[in-house]
Design a protein around this motif. Structure first.
Motif, PDB file in Angstrom:
ATOM      1  N   SER A  46       8.703  53.973 -28.754  1.00 14.62           N
ATOM      2  CA  SER A  46       7.366  54.387 -29.176  1.00 14.62           C
ATOM      3  C   SER A  46       6.338  53.300 -28.873  1.00 14.62           C
ATOM      4  N   GLY A  47       6.738  52.052 -29.037  1.00 15.14           N
ATOM      5  CA  GLY A  47       5.830  50.938 -28.783  1.00 15.14           C
ATOM      6  C   GLY A  47       5.406  50.850 -27.330  1.00 15.14           C
ATOM      7  N   TRP A  48       6.380  50.947 -26.408  1.00 16.36           N
ATOM      8  CA  TRP A  48       6.048  50.891 -24.985  1.00 16.36           C
ATOM      9  C   TRP A  48       5.239  52.108 -24.570  1.00 16.36           C
ATOM     10  N   PHE A  49       5.579  53.264 -25.137  1.00 14.02           N
ATOM     11  CA  PHE A  49       4.817  54.481 -24.843  1.00 14.02           C
ATOM     12  C   PHE A  49       3.355  54.294 -25.248  1.00 14.02           C
ATOM     13  N   ALA A  50       3.131  53.790 -26.470  1.00 18.53           N
ATOM     14  CA  ALA A  50       1.767  53.593 -26.966  1.00 18.53           C
ATOM     15  C   ALA A  50       1.035  52.546 -26.132  1.00 18.53           C
ATOM     16  N   LEU A  51       1.750  51.496 -25.700  1.00 15.12           N
ATOM     17  CA  LEU A  51       1.122  50.469 -24.868  1.00 15.12           C
ATOM     18  C   LEU A  51       0.627  51.068 -23.558  1.00 15.12           C
ATOM     19  N   LEU A  52       1.475  51.856 -22.894  1.00 16.79           N
ATOM     20  CA  LEU A  52       1.064  52.485 -21.639  1.00 16.79           C
ATOM     21  C   LEU A  52      -0.073  53.478 -21.864  1.00 16.79           C
ATOM     22  N   LEU A  53      -0.028  54.194 -22.984  1.00 19.58           N
ATOM     23  CA  LEU A  53      -1.089  55.146 -23.297  1.00 19.58           C
ATOM     24  C   LEU A  53      -2.416  54.417 -23.500  1.00 19.58           C
ATOM     25  N   CYS A  54      -2.385  53.300 -24.241  1.00 20.68           N
ATOM     26  CA  CYS A  54      -3.601  52.504 -24.472  1.00 20.68           C
ATOM     27  C   CYS A  54      -4.152  51.963 -23.160  1.00 20.68           C
ATOM     28  N   VAL A  55      -3.270  51.396 -22.323  1.00 23.06           N
ATOM     29  CA  VAL A  55      -3.709  50.828 -21.047  1.00 23.06           C
ATOM     30  C   VAL A  55      -4.313  51.919 -20.170  1.00 23.06           C
ATOM     31  N   THR A  56      -3.651  53.077 -20.120  1.00 19.23           N
ATOM     32  CA  THR A  56      -4.158  54.185 -19.305  1.00 19.23           C
ATOM     33  C   THR A  56      -5.534  54.623 -19.779  1.00 19.23           C
ATOM     34  N   GLN A  57      -5.706  54.794 -21.082  1.00  9.27           N
ATOM     35  CA  GLN A  57      -6.985  55.280 -21.596  1.00  9.27           C
ATOM     36  C   GLN A  57      -8.097  54.253 -21.415  1.00  9.27           C
ATOM     37  N   VAL A  58      -7.786  52.975 -21.586  1.00 13.54           N
ATOM     38  CA  VAL A  58      -8.811  51.940 -21.398  1.00 13.54           C
ATOM     39  C   VAL A  58      -9.214  51.846 -19.928  1.00 13.54           C
ATOM     40  N   LEU A  59      -8.262  52.014 -19.005  1.00 14.89           N
ATOM     41  CA  LEU A  59      -8.585  51.963 -17.580  1.00 14.89           C
ATOM     42  C   LEU A  59      -9.300  53.219 -17.102  1.00 14.89           C
ATOM     43  N   VAL A  60      -8.957  54.361 -17.672  1.00 16.50           N
ATOM     44  CA  VAL A  60      -9.602  55.616 -17.272  1.00 16.50           C
ATOM     45  C   VAL A  60     -11.049  55.667 -17.769  1.00 16.50           C
ATOM     46  N   ALA A  61     -11.330  55.070 -18.932  1.00 18.38           N
ATOM     47  CA  ALA A  61     -12.654  55.174 -19.555  1.00 18.38           C
ATOM     48  C   ALA A  61     -13.799  54.751 -18.630  1.00 18.38           C
ATOM     49  N   PRO A  62     -13.749  53.555 -17.993  1.00 23.35           N
ATOM     50  CA  PRO A  62     -14.872  53.207 -17.109  1.00 23.35           C
ATOM     51  C   PRO A  62     -14.974  54.091 -15.874  1.00 23.35           C
ATOM     52  N   LEU A  63     -13.820  54.497 -15.311  1.00 19.12           N
ATOM     53  CA  LEU A  63     -13.860  55.396 -14.161  1.00 19.12           C
ATOM     54  C   LEU A  63     -14.517  56.717 -14.531  1.00 19.12           C
ATOM     55  N   ALA A  64     -14.110  57.274 -15.674  1.00 18.63           N
ATOM     56  CA  ALA A  64     -14.681  58.548 -16.112  1.00 18.63           C
ATOM     57  C   ALA A  64     -16.162  58.397 -16.472  1.00 18.63           C
ATOM     58  N   PHE A  65     -16.528  57.241 -17.010  1.00 20.31           N
ATOM     59  CA  PHE A  65     -17.929  56.990 -17.380  1.00 20.31           C
ATOM     60  C   PHE A  65     -18.825  57.062 -16.140  1.00 20.31           C
ATOM     61  N   TYR A  66     -18.435  56.366 -15.089  1.00 17.06           N
ATOM     62  CA  TYR A  66     -19.251  56.358 -13.865  1.00 17.06           C
ATOM     63  C   TYR A  66     -19.135  57.686 -13.109  1.00 17.06           C
ATOM     64  N   ALA A  67     -17.947  58.299 -13.160  1.00 15.96           N
ATOM     65  CA  ALA A  67     -17.802  59.616 -12.534  1.00 15.96           C
ATOM     66  C   ALA A  67     -18.675  60.645 -13.240  1.00 15.96           C
ATOM     67  N   GLY A  68     -18.754  60.554 -14.583  1.00 15.35           N
ATOM     68  CA  GLY A  68     -19.605  61.469 -15.338  1.00 15.35           C
ATOM     69  C   GLY A  68     -21.065  61.319 -14.979  1.00 15.35           C
ATOM     70  N   GLY A  69     -21.517  60.069 -14.766  1.00 18.09           N
ATOM     71  CA  GLY A  69     -22.901  59.848 -14.345  1.00 18.09           C
ATOM     72  C   GLY A  69     -23.179  60.437 -12.976  1.00 18.09           C
ATOM     73  N   PHE A  70     -22.193  60.340 -12.079  1.00 21.35           N
ATOM     74  CA  PHE A  70     -22.357  60.916 -10.736  1.00 21.35           C
ATOM     75  C   PHE A  70     -22.378  62.440 -10.792  1.00 21.35           C
ATOM     76  N   ILE A  71     -21.491  63.013 -11.605  1.00 25.79           N
ATOM     77  CA  ILE A  71     -21.390  64.474 -11.691  1.00 25.79           C
ATOM     78  C   ILE A  71     -22.644  65.081 -12.311  1.00 25.79           C
ATOM     79  N   ALA A  72     -23.255  64.384 -13.267  1.00 26.69           N
ATOM     80  CA  ALA A  72     -24.430  64.923 -13.953  1.00 26.69           C
ATOM     81  C   ALA A  72     -25.570  65.218 -12.985  1.00 26.69           C
ATOM     82  N   ALA A  73     -25.608  64.504 -11.864  1.00 26.73           N
ATOM     83  CA  ALA A  73     -26.675  64.709 -10.889  1.00 26.73           C
ATOM     84  C   ALA A  73     -26.396  65.867  -9.938  1.00 26.73           C
ATOM     85  N   GLN A  74     -25.198  66.441 -10.007  1.00 31.58           N
ATOM     86  CA  GLN A  74     -24.839  67.529  -9.100  1.00 31.58           C
ATOM     87  C   GLN A  74     -25.336  68.869  -9.651  1.00 31.58           C
ATOM     88  N   SER A  75     -25.303  69.887  -8.790  1.00 28.73           N
ATOM     89  CA  SER A  75     -25.814  71.203  -9.189  1.00 28.73           C
ATOM     90  C   SER A  75     -24.833  71.983 -10.063  1.00 28.73           C
TER      91      SER A  75
END
Length: 203
Positions: A46-75
């Motif tokens: 459970s510990g290793w699972f949670a560690l990978l989940l935390c790392v994945t979510q922290v790394l995805v957050a900035p990518l999704a943040f900038y992707a969301g800004g790019f998508i908002a400008a689309q039609s």
């Protein structure tokens, strides 16, 4: 210096919020099926699972943040948003796979490589990203919320694992033993936590 301290405070504030008041499992039901599988799987830490989940979510957050800004400008942002966030999760998962593949010969490397698909391809990851973007979080808020969601998932696993030992009582009717009583227990916990937040998201 004041701006840095404020950003750190926001980061940890949203992390604590995601662990308790807005726990992804108990307030939104994200990743419940994986949670139930994880509790009964003694091969997966459970510990290793949670560690990978935390790392994945922290790394995805900035990518999704900038992707969301790019998508908002689309039609057609509504149609592109899920695809873009899935692509962000895929990119991060591929990066983690490459790193773990390179470290597979080291201690815990092989185990982490086996757990990676369970942690990365999880409704908790995509659901957390969607919550962050629909609530228009800033970058600090998104990363803090991502970390807190992973830690909140670990908290949920620990609570359900502890309950699993106690829910094997002979006093429980046979029809409810196993998965049914586990789901009822998760539901009762969700109601208890929901009592703190009410019916609206307090972000």
């Amino acid at each position: 210096m004041n701006d840095v301290m404020q950003a750190v405070g926001v980061f940890f504030g949203y992390a604590v919020l995601a662990v308790f008041a807005q726990n992804a499992v108990f307030t939104r039901g994200l990743g419940v099926s994986r949670l139930v599988q994880l509790v009964g799987d003694e091969r997966t830490s459970s510990g290793w699972f949670a560690l990978l989940l935390c790392v994945t979510q922290v790394l995805v957050a900035p990518l999704a943040f900038y992707a969301g800004g790019f998508i908002a400008a689309q039609s057609n942002p509504a149609q592109l948003r899920p695809l873009a966030y899935l692509a962000c999760v895929a990119v991060v998962s591929l990066f983690e796979f490459i790193v773990l593949w390179a470290a597979r010969g080291k201690r815990h490397g092989g185990q982490l490589l086996r757990i990676l698909p369970l942690a990365a391809v999880n409704s908790g990851v995509l659901g957390t990203v969607l919550v962050e973007r629909t609530q228009s979080f800033t970058l600090e808020q998104s990363m803090g919320f991502g970390l807190g969601s992973g830690l909140g998932y670990l908290l949920a696993v620990m609570l359900v694992t502890e309950a699993d030992r106690r829910l094997r009582s002979e006093a429980i009717p046979e029809a409810f033993r196993g998965l049914p009583i586990t789901l009822i227990y998760i539901g009762v916990l969700a109601l208890a936590i929901y009592g703190f937040t009410g019916h609206s998201v307090i972000l």
